[in-house]
Design an enzyme around this catalytic site. Structure first.
Site, PDB file in Angstrom:
ATOM      1  CB  VAL A 133      -0.941  -0.011   1.233  1.00 37.64           C
ATOM      2  CG1 VAL A 133      -1.678   1.323   1.379  1.00 37.64           C
ATOM      3  CG2 VAL A 133      -1.942  -1.155   1.129  1.00 37.64           C
TER       4      VAL A 133
ATOM      5  NE  ARG B 285      -0.547   0.583   9.855  1.00 37.68           N
ATOM      6  CZ  ARG B 285       0.323   0.090   8.968  1.00 37.68           C
ATOM      7  NH1 ARG B 285      -0.030  -0.084   7.695  1.00 37.68           N
ATOM      8  NH2 ARG B 285       1.518  -0.255   9.356  1.00 37.68           N
ATOM      9  NE  ARG B 286      -5.625   7.499   3.913  1.00 40.03           N
ATOM     10  CZ  ARG B 286      -5.415   8.359   2.943  1.00 40.03           C
ATOM     11  NH1 ARG B 286      -6.110   8.282   1.830  1.00 40.03           N
ATOM     12  NH2 ARG B 286      -4.501   9.288   3.065  1.00 40.03           N
TER      13      ARG B 286
ATOM     14  CB  SER C 134       6.881  -8.174   5.177  1.00 37.48           C
ATOM     15  OG  SER C 134       5.685  -7.533   5.551  1.00 37.48           O
TER      16      SER C 134
ATOM     17  CE1 TYR D 248      -1.051 -10.530   4.234  1.00 36.44           C
ATOM     18  CE2 TYR D 248       1.096 -10.704   5.279  1.00 36.44           C
ATOM     19  CZ  TYR D 248       0.292 -10.203   4.278  1.00 36.44           C
ATOM     20  OH  TYR D 248       0.818  -9.370   3.327  1.00 36.44           O
TER      21      TYR D 248
ATOM     22  CG  PHE E 131       6.119 -17.318  -3.003  1.00 38.72           C
ATOM     23  CD1 PHE E 131       4.912 -16.649  -2.843  1.00 38.72           C
ATOM     24  CD2 PHE E 131       6.356 -18.435  -2.197  1.00 38.72           C
ATOM     25  CE1 PHE E 131       3.979 -17.081  -1.919  1.00 38.72           C
ATOM     26  CE2 PHE E 131       5.419 -18.877  -1.276  1.00 38.72           C
ATOM     27  CZ  PHE E 131       4.232 -18.203  -1.137  1.00 38.72           C
TER      28      PHE E 131
HETATM   29  C1  LIG Z   1       1.538  -3.804   5.455  1.00 34.80           C
HETATM   30  C2  LIG Z   1       0.658  -2.932   4.574  1.00 34.80           C
HETATM   31  C3  LIG Z   1       0.305  -3.697   3.293  1.00 34.80           C
HETATM   32  C4  LIG Z   1      -0.626  -2.595   5.349  1.00 34.80           C
HETATM   33  O1  LIG Z   1      -1.510  -1.855   4.519  1.00 34.80           O
HETATM   34  P1  LIG Z   1      -2.670  -0.928   5.146  1.00 34.80           P
HETATM   35  O2  LIG Z   1      -3.561  -0.544   4.034  1.00 34.80           O
HETATM   36  O3  LIG Z   1      -2.078   0.142   5.947  1.00 34.80           O
HETATM   37  O4  LIG Z   1      -3.406  -1.962   6.108  1.00 34.80           O
HETATM   38  P2  LIG Z   1      -4.884  -1.802   6.718  1.00 34.80           P
HETATM   39  O5  LIG Z   1      -5.194  -0.337   6.900  1.00 34.80           O
HETATM   40  O6  LIG Z   1      -5.848  -2.587   5.926  1.00 34.80           O
HETATM   41  O7  LIG Z   1      -4.651  -2.471   8.129  1.00 34.80           O
HETATM   42  C5  LIG Z   1      -5.385  -3.574   8.578  1.00 34.80           C
HETATM   43  C6  LIG Z   1      -4.919  -3.952   9.963  1.00 34.80           C
HETATM   44  O8  LIG Z   1      -3.597  -4.486   9.880  1.00 34.80           O
HETATM   45  C7  LIG Z   1      -2.744  -3.821  10.786  1.00 34.80           C
HETATM   46  N1  LIG Z   1      -1.420  -3.732  10.202  1.00 34.80           N
HETATM   47  C8  LIG Z   1      -1.088  -3.121   9.064  1.00 34.80           C
HETATM   48  N2  LIG Z   1       0.224  -3.238   8.837  1.00 34.80           N
HETATM   49  C9  LIG Z   1       0.731  -3.945   9.850  1.00 34.80           C
HETATM   50  C10 LIG Z   1       2.033  -4.383  10.177  1.00 34.80           C
HETATM   51  N3  LIG Z   1       3.078  -4.090   9.390  1.00 34.80           N
HETATM   52  N4  LIG Z   1       2.204  -5.116  11.293  1.00 34.80           N
HETATM   53  C11 LIG Z   1       1.144  -5.397  12.083  1.00 34.80           C
HETATM   54  N5  LIG Z   1      -0.121  -4.999  11.827  1.00 34.80           N
HETATM   55  C12 LIG Z   1      -0.321  -4.280  10.719  1.00 34.80           C
HETATM   56  C13 LIG Z   1      -3.379  -2.453  10.937  1.00 34.80           C
HETATM   57  O9  LIG Z   1      -2.969  -1.853  12.138  1.00 34.80           O
HETATM   58  C14 LIG Z   1      -4.845  -2.777  10.924  1.00 34.80           C
HETATM   59  O10 LIG Z   1      -5.232  -3.250  12.195  1.00 34.80           O
HETATM   60  P3  LIG Z   1      -6.715  -3.057  12.783  1.00 34.80           P
HETATM   61  O11 LIG Z   1      -7.618  -3.772  11.834  1.00 34.80           O
HETATM   62  O12 LIG Z   1      -6.628  -3.690  14.132  1.00 34.80           O
HETATM   63  O13 LIG Z   1      -6.921  -1.590  12.784  1.00 34.80           O
HETATM   64  C15 LIG Z   1       1.355  -1.594   4.195  1.00 34.80           C
HETATM   65  O14 LIG Z   1       1.665  -0.887   5.368  1.00 34.80           O
HETATM   66  C16 LIG Z   1       2.649  -1.817   3.397  1.00 34.80           C
HETATM   67  O15 LIG Z   1       2.604  -1.787   2.181  1.00 34.80           O
HETATM   68  N6  LIG Z   1       3.777  -2.031   4.087  1.00 34.80           N
HETATM   69  C17 LIG Z   1       5.054  -2.254   3.430  1.00 34.80           C
HETATM   70  C18 LIG Z   1       5.048  -3.488   2.547  1.00 34.80           C
HETATM   71  C19 LIG Z   1       4.699  -4.759   3.298  1.00 34.80           C
HETATM   72  O16 LIG Z   1       5.139  -4.992   4.411  1.00 34.80           O
HETATM   73  N7  LIG Z   1       3.878  -5.591   2.647  1.00 34.80           N
HETATM   74  C20 LIG Z   1       3.477  -6.874   3.157  1.00 34.80           C
HETATM   75  C21 LIG Z   1       4.258  -7.886   2.362  1.00 34.80           C
HETATM   76  S1  LIG Z   1       3.960  -9.510   2.980  1.00 34.80           S
END
Ligand SMILES: CC(C)(COP(=O)(O)OP(=O)(O)OC[C@H]1O[C@@H](n2cnc3c(N)ncnc32)[C@H](O)[C@@H]1OP(=O)(O)O)[C@@H](O)C(=O)NCCC(=O)NCCS
Length: 405
Positions: free
Chosen positions: A81, A87-88, A112, A117, A405
């Site tokens: 994202v 966090r939206r 990551s 998940y 992957f």
């Molecule tokens: C991780 C990522 C995809 C989260 O996207 P996002 O749109 O901010 O996530 P959401 O707003 O849908 O969050 C959903 C929930 O997950 C939690 N969450 C998001 N990222 C998290 C993280 N890195 N660790 C733990 N919890 C996390 C949020 O706090 C939220 O919790 P809630 O439902 O209790 O409020 C984004 O921050 C990102 O791109 N990070 C860098 C790349 C990455 O790590 N990708 C994952 C690869 S496996």
């Protein structure tokens, strides 16, 4: 009103898709022909805000070894994202839609960060082990191999010779992802920019008495000297050998490389047999972490596709908030490891209840169901059911994922 839409990707999204994901992961992704060919846009989702891509996820079409079988599994990756849009709920919307749409009975991923998940019903199903081997302590010394037993392959010849060995590993151990021809091309690609200061990749193979390749290791080296003398490093990417003689010869070779003081390996199994080959297992310097996460998207198909270590006839009640069609009671019957299993819906009383997260965690045979009963995440209703289910879902060889992957 969320302020964004989610849609299936198109071929034209390729560059923007990977620019977004690379930005989220903090590295510059290079668009190239191979990446384009492997994109599978119809299996990718994008979140868009005023036509700009702000979130991505995709599923790769690959198979996966599970206890007693190799099955289709949606290999989820490129979850990202845009940093300004976090966090939206963008990721949540992408993942929820993806899980409802994938045609496979299971989805799998490498996380990551482990906190992300579980909320979507993914369970950590395989532990991985990384080694930082102290080669000066680990022992034993090199043994002499017969002429021609070990050699190096040129990359042009490799995929054809190595692919059957990966398939035999899949038949042997759960958690191993299959590779298509394009997948092999990408796996063996060796751009100088990707080497991190190490040598080009070496493809070391072992041959049996007839000259057939029956094991391989992919590794790089890095020259280094410190105050006490040579301290080079061996970086092992992958070692695949089912035949004990091949497994032993490849490991012995790598653990006794001249001038080397350290060997790094990121994808050992918890029960990696090399632990028996060394004289000082603590010198492997093992660190355990989650590797593959499993999400069951279709309980009937997923439980029917794998095998069970001991005979089982139990009613399991599954809760699933995200995919309501998955929730309910299922009778699972199987006659031991060589028999096909049957899983069907039932109205009978449950012997055991759990959520889809624990089912995913136990699915590859690497996490005992009884472990989750201790924290109330699995509940036994019929005395003895937990012991039977734990034995049945377990598997003699533990799962490991050998590739991120
Ligand atoms: C991780 C990522 C995809 C989260 O996207 P996002 O749109 O901010 O996530 P959401 O707003 O849908 O969050 C959903 C929930 O997950 C939690 N969450 C998001 N990222 C998290 C993280 N890195 N660790 C733990 N919890 C996390 C949020 O706090 C939220 O919790 P809630 O439902 O209790 O409020 C984004 O921050 C990102 O791109 N990070 C860098 C790349 C990455 O790590 N990708 C994952 C690869 S496996």
């Amino acid at each position: 009103m969320t302020g964004f839409d989610v849609r299936t990707a198109t071929t034209e999204d390729y560059e923007e898709f990977f620019a977004l994901f690379g930005g989220a992961m903090m590295f510059d992704m290079q668009a190239d022909d191979l990446g384009r060919q492997m994109f599978e846009p119809d299996r990718a989702l994008v979140a868009v805000d005023s036509d700009e891509i702000i979130g991505t996820t995709r599923a790769l079409t690959r198979d996966l070894s599970v206890p007693g079988a190799v099955v289709p599994a949606a290999h989820v990756t490129a979850v990202g994202v845009k940093p300004t849009h976090r966090r939206r709920g963008v990721m949540s919307e992408l993942i929820r839609r993806q899980l409802r749409e994938v045609p496979e009975a299971i989805a799998v991923l490498w996380a990551s960060e482990p906190g992300i998940y579980g909320r979507f019903g993914y369970g950590a199903a395989a532990w991985g082990t990384s080694y930082e081997v102290d080669l000066n302590r680990v022992g034993p010394p090199a043994v002499r191999t017969r002429p021609g037993e070990l050699s190096e392959l040129a990359v042009e010849d490799a995929a054809k010779q190595l692919a059957p060995l990966l398939r035999s590993l899949q038949e042997h151990r759960p958690g191993v992802s299959g590779r298509t021809e394009l997948g092999w091309q990408r796996h063996l690609r060796d751009k100088p920019d990707d080497r991190g200061g190490k040598t080009a990749r070496r493809i070391l193979v072992h041959r049996d008495e007839t000259g057939e390749v029956d094991g391989y290791a992919l590794y790089r080296g890095k020259m280094n000297w410190d105050a006490s003398g040579p301290a080079s490093e061996v970086s092992l990417q992958e070692l695949v050998a089912i035949e004990p003689s091949a497994y032993q010869a490849l490991w012995q070779h790598l653990l006794t490389m001249d001038l080397a003081a350290k060997l790094e390996f990121g994808h050992a199994a918890i029960d990696e047999p090399v632990q028996q080959l060394v004289t000082t297992p603590t010198a492997l310097n093992r660190r355990v972490s989650e590797s593959l996460w499993v999400r069951v998207t279709d309980v009937v198909r997923a439980l029917g596709e794998r095998r069970y270590a001991v005979p089982v006839d139990l009613v399991i009640e599954v809760a699933d908030d995200l995919i309501p069609a998955n929730a309910g009671r299922y009778r699972l019957t199987a006659d031991g490891p060589l028999a096909e299993a049957r899983c069907e819906r039932t109205e009978d009383a449950a012997d055991l209840s759990l959520t889809v997260t624990e089912l995913g965690a136990a699915y590859l045979g690497g996490r005992p169901l009884a472990e989750f009963a201790a924290t109330g995440r699995v509940t036994e209703h019929t005395p003895g059911a937990l012991a039977t289910a734990t034995a049945a879902f377990g598997w003699p060889i533990l799962p490991v994922s050998i590739e991120i992957f």
